[in-house]
Design a protein around this motif. Sequence first.
Motif, PDB file in Angstrom:
ATOM      1  N   ILE A 206       0.804  -1.292   0.031  1.00 41.35           N
ATOM      2  CA  ILE A 206       0.134   0.002   0.089  1.00 41.35           C
ATOM      3  C   ILE A 206       0.785   1.266   0.112  1.00 41.35           C
ATOM      4  O   ILE A 206       0.569   2.251  -0.741  1.00 41.35           O
ATOM      5  CB  ILE A 206      -1.099   0.081   1.213  1.00 41.35           C
ATOM      6  CG1 ILE A 206      -1.942  -1.120   0.877  1.00 41.35           C
ATOM      7  CG2 ILE A 206      -1.447   1.256   1.564  1.00 41.35           C
ATOM      8  CD1 ILE A 206      -3.103  -1.418   2.366  1.00 41.35           C
ATOM      9  N   LEU A 209       2.244   1.811  -3.378  1.00 39.01           N
ATOM     10  CA  LEU A 209       1.178   2.557  -4.365  1.00 39.01           C
ATOM     11  C   LEU A 209       1.161   3.727  -4.074  1.00 39.01           C
ATOM     12  O   LEU A 209       0.882   4.659  -5.147  1.00 39.01           O
ATOM     13  CB  LEU A 209      -0.069   1.552  -4.532  1.00 39.01           C
ATOM     14  CG  LEU A 209       0.132   0.060  -4.791  1.00 39.01           C
ATOM     15  CD1 LEU A 209      -1.203  -0.608  -4.770  1.00 39.01           C
ATOM     16  CD2 LEU A 209       0.428   0.061  -6.452  1.00 39.01           C
ATOM     17  N   LYS A 210       0.889   4.098  -2.846  1.00 40.50           N
ATOM     18  CA  LYS A 210       0.650   5.544  -2.623  1.00 40.50           C
ATOM     19  C   LYS A 210       1.779   6.465  -2.961  1.00 40.50           C
ATOM     20  O   LYS A 210       1.565   7.545  -3.553  1.00 40.50           O
ATOM     21  CB  LYS A 210       0.547   5.705  -1.074  1.00 40.50           C
ATOM     22  CG  LYS A 210      -0.689   5.260  -0.544  1.00 40.50           C
ATOM     23  CD  LYS A 210      -1.067   5.527   0.801  1.00 40.50           C
ATOM     24  CE  LYS A 210      -2.491   5.282   1.458  1.00 40.50           C
ATOM     25  NZ  LYS A 210      -2.859   4.987   2.623  1.00 40.50           N
ATOM     26  N   ILE A 226      -3.756   2.031 -10.567  1.00 41.52           N
ATOM     27  CA  ILE A 226      -3.417   2.180  -9.241  1.00 41.52           C
ATOM     28  C   ILE A 226      -4.332   2.407  -8.216  1.00 41.52           C
ATOM     29  O   ILE A 226      -4.349   1.718  -6.930  1.00 41.52           O
ATOM     30  CB  ILE A 226      -2.198   3.120  -8.982  1.00 41.52           C
ATOM     31  CG1 ILE A 226      -1.083   3.012 -10.102  1.00 41.52           C
ATOM     32  CG2 ILE A 226      -1.560   3.289  -7.678  1.00 41.52           C
ATOM     33  CD1 ILE A 226       0.155   3.899 -10.060  1.00 41.52           C
ATOM     34  N   GLU A 227      -5.242   3.425  -8.120  1.00 38.09           N
ATOM     35  CA  GLU A 227      -6.194   3.465  -7.144  1.00 38.09           C
ATOM     36  C   GLU A 227      -6.969   2.331  -7.006  1.00 38.09           C
ATOM     37  O   GLU A 227      -7.694   1.832  -5.858  1.00 38.09           O
ATOM     38  CB  GLU A 227      -7.260   4.731  -7.813  1.00 38.09           C
ATOM     39  CG  GLU A 227      -6.511   6.111  -7.314  1.00 38.09           C
ATOM     40  CD  GLU A 227      -7.250   7.244  -7.865  1.00 38.09           C
ATOM     41  OE1 GLU A 227      -6.860   8.340  -7.763  1.00 38.09           O
ATOM     42  OE2 GLU A 227      -8.136   7.047  -8.751  1.00 38.09           O
ATOM     43  N   ARG A 229      -6.239  -0.968  -7.398  1.00 32.31           N
ATOM     44  CA  ARG A 229      -5.375  -1.759  -6.674  1.00 32.31           C
ATOM     45  C   ARG A 229      -5.365  -1.563  -5.359  1.00 32.31           C
ATOM     46  O   ARG A 229      -5.348  -2.479  -4.416  1.00 32.31           O
ATOM     47  CB  ARG A 229      -3.971  -1.875  -7.407  1.00 32.31           C
ATOM     48  CG  ARG A 229      -3.802  -2.993  -8.355  1.00 32.31           C
ATOM     49  CD  ARG A 229      -2.279  -2.967  -8.667  1.00 32.31           C
ATOM     50  NE  ARG A 229      -2.095  -3.649  -9.975  1.00 32.31           N
ATOM     51  CZ  ARG A 229      -0.865  -3.210 -10.357  1.00 32.31           C
ATOM     52  NH1 ARG A 229       0.249  -2.854  -9.895  1.00 32.31           N
ATOM     53  NH2 ARG A 229      -0.756  -3.466 -11.859  1.00 32.31           N
ATOM     54  N   LEU A 230      -5.131  -0.069  -4.916  1.00 29.90           N
ATOM     55  CA  LEU A 230      -4.914   0.321  -3.717  1.00 29.90           C
ATOM     56  C   LEU A 230      -6.189  -0.054  -2.698  1.00 29.90           C
ATOM     57  O   LEU A 230      -6.075  -0.337  -1.792  1.00 29.90           O
ATOM     58  CB  LEU A 230      -4.922   1.880  -3.792  1.00 29.90           C
ATOM     59  CG  LEU A 230      -4.184   2.463  -2.635  1.00 29.90           C
ATOM     60  CD1 LEU A 230      -2.898   1.890  -2.040  1.00 29.90           C
ATOM     61  CD2 LEU A 230      -3.823   4.065  -2.806  1.00 29.90           C
ATOM     62  N   GLU A 234      -6.305  -2.143   0.588  1.00 26.98           N
ATOM     63  CA  GLU A 234      -6.643  -1.690   1.791  1.00 26.98           C
ATOM     64  C   GLU A 234      -7.977  -2.430   2.318  1.00 26.98           C
ATOM     65  O   GLU A 234      -7.867  -2.543   3.392  1.00 26.98           O
ATOM     66  CB  GLU A 234      -7.123  -0.203   1.365  1.00 26.98           C
ATOM     67  CG  GLU A 234      -6.016   0.644   1.493  1.00 26.98           C
ATOM     68  CD  GLU A 234      -6.109   1.967   1.265  1.00 26.98           C
ATOM     69  OE1 GLU A 234      -7.246   2.407   0.505  1.00 26.98           O
ATOM     70  OE2 GLU A 234      -5.275   2.997   1.609  1.00 26.98           O
TER      71      GLU A 234
END
Length: 283
Positions: A206, A209-210, A226-227, A229-230, A234
Amino acid sequence: MEDLDVLYRQYQEGKIERSSLERSIFSLLCTYPARFRLAHMSQEDRLDLVSELFPYVRRAIEQYKEVGSSFSAYLYSWIQWGVKGYHRTEKKGKTMEELYWKLTCETEPMVAEPVALEEETGDPPQGDTSGTGFQGKRLNKQHILFLVLKCYRYISDDFARRIAQRLGMKEEALFSLIEKVKKVRERHDIWIDTLTERKQRYTLRILLLKRELAHPDLSEHKRKIIEERLAKLEQRLKAVTRRCQSLRTSASNNEVAQVLGIPKGTVDSGCYLLKWQWKRFHE
DNA sequence: CATGGAACTAATCGCTCGGT
DNA sequence: ACCGAGCGATTAGTTCCATG
């Protein structure tokens, strides 16, 4: 690579320890980087990578089943997986140290909370003598033993020694009982460790990715991916955290009874009585 | 192909109390 | 003090399926 297969066979036959096999693998990685397609890397990067490959090597050892490919071939593909992952993160200019540092600063502690019962073994009132406890009342030594065995995960060798002294037991006898509980709980403990490791892995991913999201030249398309996946990660982290919290980290009354060779009811009521005394003490 | 989540069921848990 | 049983709550195990 054939020497790896020889080593693995020796490990299988119990001639060498797993740690020894792992050491040999890492030594091979450092000595013959070309075999693992690591020759192009600088010494420093290679050391970085080798330290990150640890979980891959360990899992390869654990999961390898002799059905077709040799161990060396199997390990090779695991390591290539690890290398791939490393290059992805390395490209972004991060070192593992930096990440772990950030991880420990920004996230909640990852160690399991001691079970509530454990507190009860904590500092007894001053002037307390062996066998007496809350408000000087005599505590059943066997009940204390139940509690100690239940909290086997949190009893250090030194603590165990002091408890044995208080209970008037031989140190070896207490150590042996604790070992027995550990043996009985082995599978649970492995599962607890697995979940904890998983939790750490998710947190790390996480974080990566951030960071990626924060990059200024990110295309809209990539950002969306990406969002997504994130969000998934989470959710997974949340789920695994919930599971970690609900895991029983203490031995059950039944397990304690099993180790001591006594009925479960005795452990039940003994622990119940201790809790009751503890409550009374605080009122 | 291994991993991991979701949903479900079965098994086990601790608490409590009464009998010995 | 020990022990067992009843009970509701909780957890472990299983299966199926999606993901990377």
